[in-house]
Design a protein around this motif. Structure first.
Motif, mmCIF file in Angstrom:
data_model
loop_
_atom_site.group_PDB
_atom_site.id
_atom_site.type_symbol
_atom_site.label_atom_id
_atom_site.label_comp_id
_atom_site.label_asym_id
_atom_site.label_seq_id
_atom_site.Cartn_x
_atom_site.Cartn_y
_atom_site.Cartn_z
ATOM 1 N N MET A 1 0.905 -0.790 0.040
ATOM 2 C CA MET A 1 0.230 -0.263 -0.017
ATOM 3 C C MET A 1 1.146 1.241 -0.027
ATOM 4 N N HIS A 2 0.810 1.825 -0.800
ATOM 5 C CA HIS A 2 1.514 2.680 -0.779
ATOM 6 C C HIS A 2 0.986 4.315 -1.090
ATOM 7 N N SER A 3 0.869 6.090 -0.812
ATOM 8 C CA SER A 3 0.549 6.088 -1.176
ATOM 9 C C SER A 3 -0.318 6.812 -2.116
ATOM 10 N N ILE B 1 -18.579 -13.537 -5.903
ATOM 11 C CA ILE B 1 -18.916 -12.361 -6.174
ATOM 12 C C ILE B 1 -19.376 -11.399 -5.073
ATOM 13 N N PHE B 2 -19.882 -11.985 -4.047
ATOM 14 C CA PHE B 2 -20.064 -11.510 -2.647
ATOM 15 C C PHE B 2 -18.116 -10.690 -2.027
ATOM 16 N N LEU B 3 -18.003 -12.032 -1.731
ATOM 17 C CA LEU B 3 -16.336 -11.988 -1.739
ATOM 18 C C LEU B 3 -15.826 -11.221 -1.994
ATOM 19 N N PHE B 4 -15.473 -11.272 -3.493
ATOM 20 C CA PHE B 4 -14.939 -10.659 -4.646
ATOM 21 C C PHE B 4 -15.292 -8.927 -4.224
ATOM 22 N N CYS B 5 -15.898 -8.514 -4.359
ATOM 23 C CA CYS B 5 -16.507 -7.002 -4.015
ATOM 24 C C CYS B 5 -16.189 -6.565 -2.703
ATOM 25 N N ILE C 1 -9.926 -2.601 -0.863
ATOM 26 C CA ILE C 1 -9.133 -2.399 -1.464
ATOM 27 C C ILE C 1 -8.943 -0.529 -1.725
ATOM 28 N N VAL C 2 -10.413 -0.759 -2.112
ATOM 29 C CA VAL C 2 -10.745 0.771 -2.301
ATOM 30 C C VAL C 2 -10.770 1.601 -1.897
ATOM 31 N N LEU D 1 -6.676 -1.141 5.535
ATOM 32 C CA LEU D 1 -5.688 -2.424 6.196
ATOM 33 C C LEU D 1 -6.025 -3.550 6.953
ATOM 34 N N PRO D 2 -6.621 -3.340 8.134
ATOM 35 C CA PRO D 2 -7.064 -3.774 9.282
ATOM 36 C C PRO D 2 -8.486 -4.556 8.588
ATOM 37 N N ALA D 3 -9.431 -4.412 7.985
ATOM 38 C CA ALA D 3 -10.606 -4.780 8.091
ATOM 39 C C ALA D 3 -9.573 -6.139 6.547
ATOM 40 N N LEU D 4 -8.791 -5.416 5.708
ATOM 41 C CA LEU D 4 -7.845 -7.021 5.405
ATOM 42 C C LEU D 4 -7.689 -7.743 6.060
ATOM 43 N N GLY D 5 -6.706 -7.579 7.030
ATOM 44 C CA GLY D 5 -6.350 -8.497 7.379
ATOM 45 C C GLY D 5 -7.293 -9.261 8.576
#
Length: 477
Positions: free
Chosen positions: A279-281, A412-416, A422-423, A427-431
């Motif tokens: 994750m970059h600025s 599809i739900f998981l992908f969204c 990501i959008v 970061l906490p939610a991803l982990g």
């Protein structure tokens, strides 16, 4: 002036301070203690939560946290009574109604969010498939509705609140503190392994603050990822508390002997590290790093080297214990005097997997119906208020229950969901979500808003809210 004063008071109550953590823990304990009075106490307990949930979206989210914490709590701490059955379902409807009401007031784009739209579409497909199958249709529909109301409420509430001045980090952190404190207290009180007596197991398994070890393990894994994010990426001065809490939760995880928890923690930590480096600025934001990336690499390498040297100097005892934990071999305290060999363990899992594959092959297109099972025990005991199924592997369970059609919309739900994280650079939610999915590879609770799954979805909501605290506004982009 009056509005400013009110805002200041609300902000003060949300500050990440020792005092507020203590107040939150006392509030949750006080409310749960009402259940010591049996069903009358349980009715009063849920009445308070209903009123609280009606006040605001934030109040509804907190009320739901208390409800699920009480539901999965150790039976000696929170005796379960009749009120828990209808109470938790009514609270879900109230929360969903409050969230929709606030969404309308604020102009929140309810159906413009791909992940929530995908959730509603998946749920509608599941109801349609259940109508085609006509296998426990009412129970299947109730389970779909329960999951949809719960998951949608958590996701929409978190997305709405993170755009407001609310900071619920202190609240969710308090829940983790309370979990650790109650778990430690159960040891001298002699109630840390009482699930064995309640469920007639042989030997002993550590369940600590919760009713079951297989609840404590995965929940601890998700909490560990949350604590890592607070310590590594947030500006709070009190974030150092994450270090002793991490030690306590790791102790809990080891004592439970839950390999499901280990499977959950590893992908969560892996996603956290990889995303932290990638994750970059952008868009006027950059990830806050309390430790530099080089320091993180050094810490990981140093930990591995230290573990290797420690294993060598102890004659391989560490690797032996790790292997014992992984296969649960010769753990007589947990599985009786004979222990459980790796062959026995895998054959048990394989039988469950073979059963799901066999059921899927019978109805590969539509499945058997969401939240159901062909097990005779399920068919004999399923009711509108309780109809649990024992399934350990999420992908096969989805295929078995909803067929290829339902699985397609679930993917599809998981992908969204992942795309949304990501959008929004959460970061906490991803982990935490990766840890949640990992836990469902060994013990499926993804759809279980009648049990621990609801509490785990709330941790995901807390991680979404934490996301904005982990970035710095750069003022350009």
């Amino acid at each position: 002036m009056r509005g400013g004063a009110i805002g200041s008071k609300k902000q003060a109550r949300s500050h990440f301070t020792y005092t507020n953590i203590a107040k939150n823990c006392a509030l949750v304990l006080g409310l749960m203690a009402l259940n010591q009075a049996g069903t009358p106490g349980g009715i009063f307990f849920y009445f308070i939560l209903f009123v609280w949930a009606c006040t605001s979206t934030e109040g509804a989210l907190k009320a739901l946290c208390v409800s699920y914490f009480a539901l999965i709590a150790n039976h000696a701490i929170v005796p379960k009574n009749f009120a828990f059955g209808p109470g938790r379902l009514i609270l879900l409807f109230i929360m969903f109604g409050r969230v929709l009401y606030d969404a309308q007031l604020t102009g929140y784009p309810l159906l413009r969010r791909a992940h929530t739209t995908a959730l509603f579409v998946f749920s509608a497909v599941c109801i349609g498939l259940a109508a085609i199958n006509q296998y426990f249709f009412v129970i299947s529909t109730l389970k779909v509705v329960s999951f949809t109301l719960g998951a949608a409420s958590c996701l929409i509430a978190a997305d709405m609140l993170r755009r407001s001045a609310s900071d619920l980090t202190c609240w969710f952190y308090s829940i983790i503190v309370l979990t650790a404190c109650l778990g430690l207290a159960t040891i001298p009180l002699g109630i840390s392994e009482n699930m064995t007596a309640l469920n007639q197991y042989q030997g002993s398994l550590f369940n600590g603050p919760f009713w079951h070890s297989q609840t404590l393990g995965p929940v601890s894994a998700m909490m560990l990822i949350y604590l890592a994010c607070v310590y590594l990426f947030t500006p709070y001065r009190s974030r150092w508390l994450s270090l002793p809490l991490t030690v306590v939760l790791l102790f809990f995880l080891y004592r439970t002997g839950s390999r499901t928890a280990l499977v959950a923690m590893l992908p969560g930590a892996g996603v956290l590290l990889v995303a932290g480096f990638l994750m970059h600025s952008r868009r006027g934001q950059k990830l806050r790093m309390n430790l530099s990336r080089s320091s993180l690499v050094g810490l990981m390498v140093g930990s591995i080297v230290l573990a290797v040297f420690a294993d060598v100097f102890t004659g391989g005892s560490l690797s032996s214990k790790a292997l014992s934990f992984a296969i649960k071999y010769d753990r007589s305290t947990a599985y009786g005097e004979s222990g459980l060999s790796s062959e026995e363990l895998m054959s048990t899992r394989q039988a469950q997997i073979d059963s799901m594959i066999h059921t899927f092959k019978q109805t590969p297109i539509t499945g058997i119906s969401f939240g159901t099972s062909l097990d005779p025990i399920f068919a004999a005991n399923a009711t509108y208020l309780t109809a649990p199924t024992e399934k350990g592997f999420l992908p096969l369970a989805v295929l078995e229950e909803t067929g290829i059609i339902g699985a397609f919309f679930f993917v599809i739900f998981l992908f969204c969901m992942v795309r949304y994280f990501i959008v929004e650079r959460s970061l906490p939610a991803l982990g935490v979500f990766a840890a949640f999915l990992g836990a469902n590879m060994g013990e499926m609770m993804f759809f279980s808003f009648g049990g621990q799954g609801g509490f785990m979805w709330l941790i995901v909501a807390g991680a979404i809210l934490l996301g904005d605290r982990c970035v710095i506004k750069t003022g350009h982009g």
